[in-house]
Design a protein around this motif. Structure first.
Motif, short mmCIF file in Angstrom:
data_model
loop_
_atom_site.label_atom_id
_atom_site.label_comp_id
_atom_site.label_asym_id
_atom_site.label_seq_id
_atom_site.Cartn_x
_atom_site.Cartn_y
_atom_site.Cartn_z
N TYR A 109 0.86 -1.18 0.00
CA TYR A 109 0.00 0.00 0.00
C TYR A 109 0.90 1.23 0.00
O TYR A 109 1.81 1.34 0.84
CB TYR A 109 -0.94 -0.05 1.22
CG TYR A 109 -1.82 -1.27 1.11
CD1 TYR A 109 -3.05 -1.18 0.46
CD2 TYR A 109 -1.40 -2.52 1.57
CE1 TYR A 109 -3.85 -2.32 0.30
CE2 TYR A 109 -2.19 -3.66 1.41
CZ TYR A 109 -3.41 -3.54 0.77
OH TYR A 109 -4.18 -4.66 0.58
N HIS A 138 0.36 -6.93 4.79
CA HIS A 138 -0.50 -6.26 5.77
C HIS A 138 -1.98 -6.63 5.58
O HIS A 138 -2.72 -6.80 6.55
CB HIS A 138 -0.30 -4.76 5.64
CG HIS A 138 -1.26 -3.93 6.46
ND1 HIS A 138 -1.18 -3.86 7.83
CD2 HIS A 138 -2.33 -3.16 6.10
CE1 HIS A 138 -2.15 -3.07 8.28
NE2 HIS A 138 -2.86 -2.63 7.26
N TRP A 139 -2.41 -6.74 4.28
CA TRP A 139 -3.84 -6.92 4.03
C TRP A 139 -4.03 -7.58 2.66
O TRP A 139 -3.65 -6.99 1.65
CB TRP A 139 -4.55 -5.56 4.05
CG TRP A 139 -6.05 -5.62 4.11
CD1 TRP A 139 -6.83 -6.71 4.34
CD2 TRP A 139 -6.94 -4.50 3.94
NE1 TRP A 139 -8.16 -6.35 4.34
CE2 TRP A 139 -8.25 -4.99 4.10
CE3 TRP A 139 -6.76 -3.13 3.70
CZ2 TRP A 139 -9.37 -4.16 4.00
CZ3 TRP A 139 -7.88 -2.32 3.60
CH2 TRP A 139 -9.16 -2.83 3.76
N LEU A 197 -6.12 -7.83 0.20
CA LEU A 197 -7.30 -7.38 -0.55
C LEU A 197 -7.22 -7.95 -1.96
O LEU A 197 -6.12 -8.20 -2.46
CB LEU A 197 -7.29 -5.85 -0.67
CG LEU A 197 -7.98 -5.04 0.41
CD1 LEU A 197 -7.99 -3.57 0.00
CD2 LEU A 197 -9.41 -5.53 0.66
N ILE A 233 -6.99 1.52 5.68
CA ILE A 233 -5.94 0.53 5.36
C ILE A 233 -5.26 0.09 6.67
O ILE A 233 -5.04 -1.10 6.89
CB ILE A 233 -4.92 1.09 4.35
CG1 ILE A 233 -5.59 1.33 3.00
CG2 ILE A 233 -3.73 0.14 4.18
CD1 ILE A 233 -4.71 2.04 1.97
N ARG A 293 -7.49 -2.26 8.30
CA ARG A 293 -7.98 -3.30 7.39
C ARG A 293 -9.51 -3.33 7.37
O ARG A 293 -10.13 -4.37 7.53
CB ARG A 293 -7.45 -4.69 7.78
CG ARG A 293 -5.93 -4.79 7.82
CD ARG A 293 -5.52 -6.22 8.12
NE ARG A 293 -4.15 -6.31 8.50
CZ ARG A 293 -3.70 -6.24 9.75
NH1 ARG A 293 -4.55 -6.06 10.75
NH2 ARG A 293 -2.42 -6.35 10.01
N GLU A 345 -12.59 -8.72 -0.16
CA GLU A 345 -11.75 -9.63 0.63
C GLU A 345 -11.75 -11.00 -0.08
O GLU A 345 -12.73 -11.33 -0.78
CB GLU A 345 -12.31 -9.79 2.04
CG GLU A 345 -12.48 -8.47 2.79
CD GLU A 345 -11.38 -8.23 3.81
OE1 GLU A 345 -10.33 -8.91 3.78
OE2 GLU A 345 -11.58 -7.33 4.65
#
Ligand code: PMV
Length: 345
Positions: free
Chosen positions: A166, A188-189, A191, A238, A241, A308
């Protein structure tokens, strides 16, 4: 303009040939409009996710022996000439200048792992990969921040693809301060970006030309004014999340950017009937069935759907029922641009 290597950049022994890979990226807060088109200084900060599965690989070989009369550029198996080739040469000129005005011409071979006809913007991954490969091959040691500033000259969004995960591109005030930085790494995430292709036609106005029109829209100032809060929201969403916090803000900014495009002089209308079909379906699925999916749209008709991983299959199943959908491509977040060992020639 950057200063050349004598003053600021460290030189290492040039290997003359290098290959780099860079992911494309999808902006959550868009870059639209330039304050200074010569150096791609944007009107606003932007935030994006670098895409791991959709990338460009580029090999650059500098011709120290002077055999090439001009730079040679091949993209996806085809020699390119004219405007596209000129844009690459201009970018190489900047890197030649940074390296102390070396006269070397270069052979450039580049390959996208996604079809050009899918309408996915390739300029971000293309100029990030070109920058990293050309800089490495000519023997300049630049950190990611400086690579980001160099990539920005080729295409603004390329400044973000230098970093993984990100990423926020700070508008900055000049050449050195208008650079991207990582907010969070890819891990981190997780997506998903489901790219919904509704048209494969080449766009009539490139984003490079579109940026110069933003200031002609009466809505541009209103969009820029709204961004301070929107950027804060996106950073917070972000960090936490939180897709249900992120989603409404990214939809709002994509629509605001397209409102600016539609009302600039001349007007830019990138949408196709399939674009609207997808937007309306996504809102219906979310509001009636609780499917947590949000859209964003770049300078073209195709729609990027953010969700997600748990909802990706259901989303893809539903997309198949829409008549305007030609194909889909999916990616999660990925790493920043890197050199790789395997050359393309
Ligand atoms: O980097 P460019 O000149 O191709 O501009 C990118 C513009 C958008 O894709 C519409 C927005 C963005 O921030 O990526």
């Amino acid at each position: 303009m950057f200063r050349s290597s004598q003053s600021t950049s460290q030189s290492i022994a040039p290997q003359l040939k290098a290959t780099a890979r860079a992911g494309s990226n999808i902006a959550f807060i868009k870059y639209w409009g330039v304050a200074n088109p010569r150096i791609n200084l944007p009107l606003n900060n932007s935030i994006s996710m670098t895409l791991g599965a959709l990338h460009t690989t580029t090999t650059v070989e500098w011709d120290a022996g002077g055999r090439l009369g001009a730079d040679e550029v091949t993209i996806d198996g085809e020699r390119v000439e004219g405007k596209k080739a000129e844009r690459v040469t201009q970018h190489l000129d900047l890197i030649r200048h940074l390296a102390g005005d070396r006269r070397y011409r270069a052979r450039v071979v580049s390959r996208n792992n996604f079809p050009m006809a899918s309408g996915i913007a390739s300029s971000a991954s293309a100029f990030a990969a070109l920058t990293v490969a050309a800089v490495a091959a000519i023997g300049l040691a630049l950190d990611r921040t400086r690579l980001s500033a160099v990539a920005r000259h080729g295409s603004g969004s390329a400044s973000r693809s230098i970093f993984g995960g990100y990423v926020e591109w700070e508008r900055g005030n000049d050449d050195a301060t208008s650079v991207a930085r990582q907010l969070f790494p890819a891990e981190h995430w997780n997506l998903r970006d489901v790219v919904v292709v509704v048209s494969t036609a080449e766009k009539a106005v490139s984003s490079q030309n579109g940026h110069t029109l933003a200031l002609t829209s009466p809505f541009n100032a209103a969009r820029i004014d709204s961004l301070y809060t929107a950027l804060q929201e996106v950073r917070a969403a972000i960090t936490l999340r939180d897709l249900n916090r992120l989603g409404p803000v990214i939809e709002q900014d994509a629509l605001a950017m397209h409102a600016v495009m539609m009302t600039s002089k001349p007007s830019l209308l990138y949408w196709q009937p399939g674009t609207l079909e997808v937007l309306q379906a996504v809102r219906r699925w979310r509001e009636q069935d609780g499917l947590p999916v949000y859209f964003t749209i770049d300078a073209g008709p195709n729609v990027h759907l953010i969700c997600e991983p748990a909802f990706e299959r259901e989303l893809l199943r539903r997309l198949q029922t829409l008549s305007g959908v030609r194909s889909t491509l999916t990616s999660g977040p990925g790493d920043g641009a890197e050199t790789v060992d395997q050359h393309l020639f």
